[in-house]
Design a protein around this motif. Structure first.
Motif, PDB file in Angstrom:
ATOM      1  N   ASP A   1       6.935  -8.980  95.602  1.00  0.00           N
ATOM      2  CA  ASP A   1       7.240  -8.953  94.176  1.00  0.00           C
ATOM      3  C   ASP A   1       6.246  -9.781  93.358  1.00  0.00           C
ATOM      4  OD1 ASP A   1       8.985  -7.586  92.610  1.00  0.00           O
ATOM      5  OD2 ASP A   1      10.436  -9.225  92.438  1.00  0.00           O
ATOM      6  N   THR A   2       5.594 -10.740  93.978  1.00  0.00           N
ATOM      7  CA  THR A   2       4.631 -11.588  93.263  1.00  0.00           C
ATOM      8  C   THR A   2       3.223 -10.991  93.277  1.00  0.00           C
ATOM      9  OG1 THR A   2       3.906 -12.863  95.199  1.00  0.00           O
ATOM     10  CG2 THR A   2       5.892 -13.630  94.072  1.00  0.00           C
ATOM     11  N   THR A   3       3.043  -9.876  93.987  1.00  0.00           N
ATOM     12  CA  THR A   3       1.702  -9.289  94.123  1.00  0.00           C
ATOM     13  C   THR A   3       1.519  -8.157  93.123  1.00  0.00           C
ATOM     14  OG1 THR A   3       2.330  -7.548  95.681  1.00  0.00           O
ATOM     15  CG2 THR A   3       1.870  -9.725  96.621  1.00  0.00           C
ATOM     16  N   SER A   4       0.363  -7.514  93.207  1.00  0.00           N
ATOM     17  CA  SER A   4       0.067  -6.367  92.329  1.00  0.00           C
ATOM     18  C   SER A   4       0.636  -5.070  92.888  1.00  0.00           C
ATOM     19  CB  SER A   4      -1.450  -6.240  92.198  1.00  0.00           C
ATOM     20  OG  SER A   4      -2.028  -6.130  93.493  1.00  0.00           O
ATOM     21  N   ILE A   5       1.304  -5.130  94.042  1.00  0.00           N
ATOM     22  CA  ILE A   5       1.842  -3.906  94.660  1.00  0.00           C
ATOM     23  C   ILE A   5       2.869  -3.262  93.721  1.00  0.00           C
ATOM     24  CG2 ILE A   5       3.276  -3.035  96.580  1.00  0.00           C
ATOM     25  CD1 ILE A   5       0.424  -3.734  97.447  1.00  0.00           C
ATOM     26  N   ILE A   6       2.682  -1.961  93.439  1.00  0.00           N
ATOM     27  CA  ILE A   6       3.622  -1.267  92.545  1.00  0.00           C
ATOM     28  C   ILE A   6       4.644  -0.440  93.304  1.00  0.00           C
ATOM     29  CG2 ILE A   6       2.144  -1.243  90.494  1.00  0.00           C
ATOM     30  CD1 ILE A   6       1.443   1.693  91.237  1.00  0.00           C
ATOM     31  N   ARG A   7       4.294   0.024  94.506  1.00  0.00           N
ATOM     32  CA  ARG A   7       5.274   0.736  95.332  1.00  0.00           C
ATOM     33  C   ARG A   7       4.992   0.418  96.796  1.00  0.00           C
ATOM     34  NH1 ARG A   7       8.325   3.782  92.087  1.00  0.00           N
ATOM     35  NH2 ARG A   7       9.703   4.375  93.785  1.00  0.00           N
ATOM     36  N   ALA A   8       6.079   0.299  97.585  1.00  0.00           N
ATOM     37  CA  ALA A   8       5.945   0.091  99.023  1.00  0.00           C
ATOM     38  C   ALA A   8       6.850   1.088  99.730  1.00  0.00           C
ATOM     39  CB  ALA A   8       6.331  -1.341  99.388  1.00  0.00           C
TER      40      ALA A   8
ATOM     41  N   THR B   1      12.797   6.065  92.623  1.00  0.00           N
ATOM     42  CA  THR B   1      13.206   5.568  91.314  1.00  0.00           C
ATOM     43  C   THR B   1      12.436   4.277  91.052  1.00  0.00           C
ATOM     44  OG1 THR B   1      14.922   4.053  92.100  1.00  0.00           O
ATOM     45  CG2 THR B   1      15.567   6.364  91.802  1.00  0.00           C
ATOM     46  N   MET B   2      12.576   3.718  89.839  1.00  0.00           N
ATOM     47  CA  MET B   2      11.974   2.410  89.598  1.00  0.00           C
ATOM     48  C   MET B   2      12.734   1.333  90.375  1.00  0.00           C
ATOM     49  SD  MET B   2       9.273   2.990  88.061  1.00  0.00           S
ATOM     50  CE  MET B   2       8.678   1.309  87.825  1.00  0.00           C
ATOM     51  N   HIS B   3      13.981   1.608  90.744  1.00  0.00           N
ATOM     52  CA  HIS B   3      14.765   0.599  91.459  1.00  0.00           C
ATOM     53  C   HIS B   3      14.379   0.486  92.930  1.00  0.00           C
ATOM     54  CE1 HIS B   3      17.185  -0.018  87.949  1.00  0.00           C
ATOM     55  NE2 HIS B   3      17.382   1.278  87.863  1.00  0.00           N
ATOM     56  N   ASN B   4      13.843   1.562  93.507  1.00  0.00           N
ATOM     57  CA  ASN B   4      13.436   1.451  94.914  1.00  0.00           C
ATOM     58  C   ASN B   4      11.913   1.401  95.054  1.00  0.00           C
ATOM     59  OD1 ASN B   4      12.546   4.103  94.738  1.00  0.00           O
ATOM     60  ND2 ASN B   4      14.034   4.942  96.189  1.00  0.00           N
TER      61      ASN B   4
ATOM     62  N   GLU C   1       0.777   8.349  91.037  1.00  0.00           N
ATOM     63  CA  GLU C   1       1.221   9.364  90.078  1.00  0.00           C
ATOM     64  C   GLU C   1       2.729   9.363  89.917  1.00  0.00           C
ATOM     65  OE1 GLU C   1      -1.628  12.221  92.136  1.00  0.00           O
ATOM     66  OE2 GLU C   1      -1.188  13.298  90.283  1.00  0.00           O
ATOM     67  N   ILE C   2       3.449   9.177  91.039  1.00  0.00           N
ATOM     68  CA  ILE C   2       4.903   9.173  90.920  1.00  0.00           C
ATOM     69  C   ILE C   2       5.344   7.933  90.151  1.00  0.00           C
ATOM     70  CG2 ILE C   2       5.783   7.964  92.992  1.00  0.00           C
ATOM     71  CD1 ILE C   2       7.527  10.519  93.357  1.00  0.00           C
ATOM     72  N   ASN C   3       4.660   6.826  90.368  1.00  0.00           N
ATOM     73  CA  ASN C   3       5.025   5.602  89.669  1.00  0.00           C
ATOM     74  C   ASN C   3       4.791   5.746  88.158  1.00  0.00           C
ATOM     75  OD1 ASN C   3       5.984   2.866  90.537  1.00  0.00           O
ATOM     76  ND2 ASN C   3       4.345   2.274  89.129  1.00  0.00           N
ATOM     77  N   THR C   4       3.648   6.338  87.800  1.00  0.00           N
ATOM     78  CA  THR C   4       3.347   6.564  86.386  1.00  0.00           C
ATOM     79  C   THR C   4       4.378   7.504  85.766  1.00  0.00           C
ATOM     80  OG1 THR C   4       1.014   6.242  86.823  1.00  0.00           O
ATOM     81  CG2 THR C   4       1.562   7.371  84.772  1.00  0.00           C
ATOM     82  N   ALA C   5       4.737   8.559  86.505  1.00  0.00           N
ATOM     83  CA  ALA C   5       5.723   9.510  85.986  1.00  0.00           C
ATOM     84  C   ALA C   5       7.062   8.821  85.744  1.00  0.00           C
ATOM     85  CB  ALA C   5       5.885  10.679  86.947  1.00  0.00           C
ATOM     86  N   LEU C   6       7.457   7.945  86.665  1.00  0.00           N
ATOM     87  CA  LEU C   6       8.731   7.236  86.507  1.00  0.00           C
ATOM     88  C   LEU C   6       8.670   6.244  85.344  1.00  0.00           C
ATOM     89  CD1 LEU C   6       9.567   6.560  90.266  1.00  0.00           C
ATOM     90  CD2 LEU C   6      10.873   8.010  88.706  1.00  0.00           C
TER      91      LEU C   6
END
Ligand SMILES: [Zn+2]
Length: 221
Positions: free
Chosen positions: A175-182, A192-195, A45-50
């Motif tokens: 970065d090459t995987t489907s992971i959107i946040r770690a 943020t989208m940068h971290n 949800e946080i990723n979608t919001a960002l």
């Protein structure tokens, strides 16, 4: 960031004490958060919001639990459900595959996933990801993602570094995987989208009561 939520076993060492919150204390934490108007959200949800600017609840909070201990099923899961909260649980998939009695079973993980909990990757074996070959990282990370996906039906796109450690090869590989946040174990609440691959957390340490939790949340950078 929680680790153990369980009664403290006899003869626990300092490390275990520092990582353990009792079920009663955990219940008082969630009760406090609910009464203060916090709403639990997921890292999705946080990723979608960002990404899209979609609205989050006014006091969003993400509760994370590392290492897939059985007590996450026994104690955390029912307490979260009691208060209509959700959690993000980082699973060490090989421990479940070998039926380690201290770690959740696939049935428990599936039940929690079906109930709306986020069941995410914490590698296959919890080995350090620092100074590793690319192939080793693929095995640990992609292996655990595929294992979780095959058991819960959804691909987990969130990741937690074992003991919070990573290096540039780890980040390049992720970065090459489907992971959107770690998430790391570094101190902070700022997303943020940068971290995206270096999201900080707040550590809830052993013996921290409601006053300690409030202090942690109110003074977070
Ligand atoms: Zn861990």
């Amino acid at each position: 960031m929680y680790h153990y939520v369980s009664p403290l076993p006899p003869n626990s060492d300092n490390i275990r004490e520092g990582l353990t919150v009792s079920p009663q204390t955990f219940r008082s934490h969630v009760e406090y958060l609910a009464s203060e108007g916090y709403t639990s959200i997921s890292l999705y949800e946080i990723n979608t919001a960002l990404e899209t600017g979609s609205q989050l609840p006014s006091k969003p909070i993400i509760l994370t639990f590392d290492d897939s201990y059985t007590d996450h099923y026994t104690y955390v899961f029912p307490i979260l459900q009691e208060f209509n909260f959700t959690g993000t649980f980082f699973v060490i998939t090989d421990y479940t595959d070998v039926q380690n009695p201290n770690h959740m079973t696939w049935e428990q993980i599936q039940e929690m996933s079906n109930a709306g909990m986020s069941m995410e990757s914490h590698t296959k074996t919890h080995s350090t990801l620092v100074e590793r070959s690319y192939d080793f990282l693929v095995w640990e990370i992609i292996g655990s993602i595929e294992s979780l996906e095959s058991h819960i039906g959804d691909r987990p796109d969130i990741f937690s570094y074992p003991v919070g450690r990573y290096d540039s090869t780890t980040l390049d590989m992720l970065d090459t995987t489907s992971i959107i946040r770690a998430v790391t174990t570094e101190y902070g609440v700022y997303h943020t989208m940068h971290n995206a691959l270096l999201s900080p957390r707040l550590r809830v340490s052993g013996g921290m009561g409601v006053a300690g939790l409030r202090n942690l949340l109110e003074n977070a950078p």
